[in-house]
Design an enzyme around this catalytic site. Structure first.
Site, mmCIF file in Angstrom:
data_model
loop_
_atom_site.group_PDB
_atom_site.id
_atom_site.type_symbol
_atom_site.label_atom_id
_atom_site.label_comp_id
_atom_site.label_asym_id
_atom_site.label_seq_id
_atom_site.Cartn_x
_atom_site.Cartn_y
_atom_site.Cartn_z
ATOM 1 C CD GLU A 1 -3.221 -0.509 0.375
ATOM 2 O OE1 GLU A 1 -3.180 0.619 -0.170
ATOM 3 O OE2 GLU A 1 -4.178 -1.290 0.242
ATOM 4 C CG HIS B 1 -6.057 -3.637 -6.198
ATOM 5 N ND1 HIS B 1 -6.659 -3.080 -5.099
ATOM 6 C CD2 HIS B 1 -6.599 -4.877 -6.333
ATOM 7 C CE1 HIS B 1 -7.526 -3.944 -4.594
ATOM 8 N NE2 HIS B 1 -7.504 -5.038 -5.318
ATOM 9 C CG ASP C 1 -5.696 0.474 -5.772
ATOM 10 O OD1 ASP C 1 -6.707 -0.074 -6.264
ATOM 11 O OD2 ASP C 1 -5.020 -0.060 -4.880
HETATM 12 ZN ZN LIG Z 1 -5.812 -1.688 -3.891
#
Ligand SMILES: [Zn+2]
Length: 271
Positions: free
Chosen positions: A94, A167, A177
Site C-alpha cells: 500500500e 490492483h 489503484d
Molecule cells: Zn488496492
C-alpha cells in the site's frame, strides 16, 4: 535492504491481526491508500478487517504489518495469469497517495474533503481501464526510491516472484489503484516477465533453476516421489502445469513432461 525471516530487516513491524495461511509469493501487487500518512492508513485499513504486507509513505518511510510468507487481505476478488484470488499468491504494498482528484478548481484539482492540489502535484490523465480524464496525485521520488529497494529485496528473497502488477490489473473495473501516476514500468523492468504476454495453457513459460547445489527432478508432485535426476543451477526448462507448490516440467522443449520440481526454486526467464 534485506529480507530476514520474512520481514524487511530493520523496518518497523506493526503486526496485523488480519492474516491468512502460508503463501508462495508469485506477484507483487501495488496499491494506493487513497489517504494521508501511511500510519493513518495502517489504522484505517485494519479497522476494515483488511491488511497489506507493507505501507510506504510519501517520504519513503516503511511499515510492515504481515510477514511475506503469510497471506494479507489486500487484493479481494482478483485474477492474473491463470491465478484467482491473488491474496494467496502475492505480496501487497500500500502506497500513501490520495489517488484520483475528480473536481477541477481555479487553482488545480481536488476531491471532496481534500485540499486543492496544484498542477505540479498531479498527473492529468484517463485511467487505462477507462473513465473520465481526472487528476492523480504524483508519487514523490523518495517514495519511489523506497519501492526500488523493496522490490529488489523481495525479488532477491523470493525467486518465485514473476511480476509486479497493479490492483487495477488484477481487479479491472473494480479497482483503479495505483492508477496512471504510478510508474509501473520502473518496477517491471527490474527483471521478471512483466508485459511478456498471455500465458498459454499447458505451457506457463520458460524458467531456470535457482538453487545453490542441485534440484531434484521427481516422478510426482512431492518429496515422497522418486528423484529421477538432479538438475544443476541454471538449468532451463518449461513449466507445463502447476500442482500446488510443484511444477510439472519439460526439459527438452518437446512438450513432453519429464517430471516435477518444487516451484520455489524456479525463476521465470520468458513466456
Ligand atoms: Zn488496492
Amino acid at each position: 535492504m534485506e529480507v530476514k525471516r520474512h520481514r524487511l530487516d530493520g523496518i518497523q513491524f506493526d503486526e496485523s491481526p488480519h492474516v491468512g495461511g502460508k503463501i508462495t509469493p508469485r506477484f507483487i501487487v501495488m496499491h494506493y491508500t487513497a489517504g494521508g500518512s501511511a500510519l493513518s492508513s495502517v489504522r484505517a485499513i485494519r479497522e476494515r478487517g483488511l491488511s497489506a504486507h507493507l505501507f510506504v509513505d510519501r517520504d519513503g518511510g516503511i511499515i510492515q504489518t504481515v510477514p511475506f510468507n503469510v497471506a494479507a487481505f489486500h487484493a479481494g476478488p482478483s485474477s492474473w495469469r491463470g491465478f484467482d484470488g491473488l491474496n494467496q499468491h502475492s505480496i501487497g504494498i500500500e502506497n500513501a497517495n490520495f489517488g484520483f482528484l475528480d473536481q477541477r478548481t481555479s487553482d488545480g484539482w481536488t476531491r471532496t474533503g481534500l485540499r486543492t492540489f496544484g498542477p505540479h502535484e498531479v498527473l492529468v490523465a484517463r485511467h487505462k481501464n477507462g473513465g473520465p480524464e481526472m487528476a492523480w496525485e504524483l508519487y514523490p521520488e523518495a517514495q519511489l526510491r523506497a519501492l526500488d529497494a523493496i522490490v529488489a529485496a523481495l525479488r532477491e528473497a523470493y525467486p518465485t516472484i514473476q511480476e509486479v502488477v497493479g490492483h487495477d490489473d488484477i481487479s479491472p473495473g473494480r479497482k483503479v489503484d495505483p492508477g496512471p501516476a504510478f510508474p509501473m514500468v520502473r518496477y517491471q523492468n527490474q527483471g521478471g516477465a512483466a508485459g511478456s504476454g498471455t500465458l498459454r495453457d499447458n505451457d506457463l513459460g520458460e524458467f531456470e533453476v535457482v538453487v545453490r547445489d542441485s534440484l531434484n527432478l521427481r516422478g510426482g508432485p512431492g518429496t515422497g516421489f522418486t528423484a529421477l535426476r538432479s538438475l544443476p543451477p541454471g538449468t532451463r526448462l518449461r513449466v507445463l502445469r502447476e500442482d500446488g507448490e510443484w511444477c510439472q516440467v519439460d526439459l527438452k522443449g518437446d512438450g513432453v513432461p519429464d517430471g516435477f520440481v518444487h516451484a520455489a526454486f524456479l525463476r521465470r526467464i520468458g513466456a
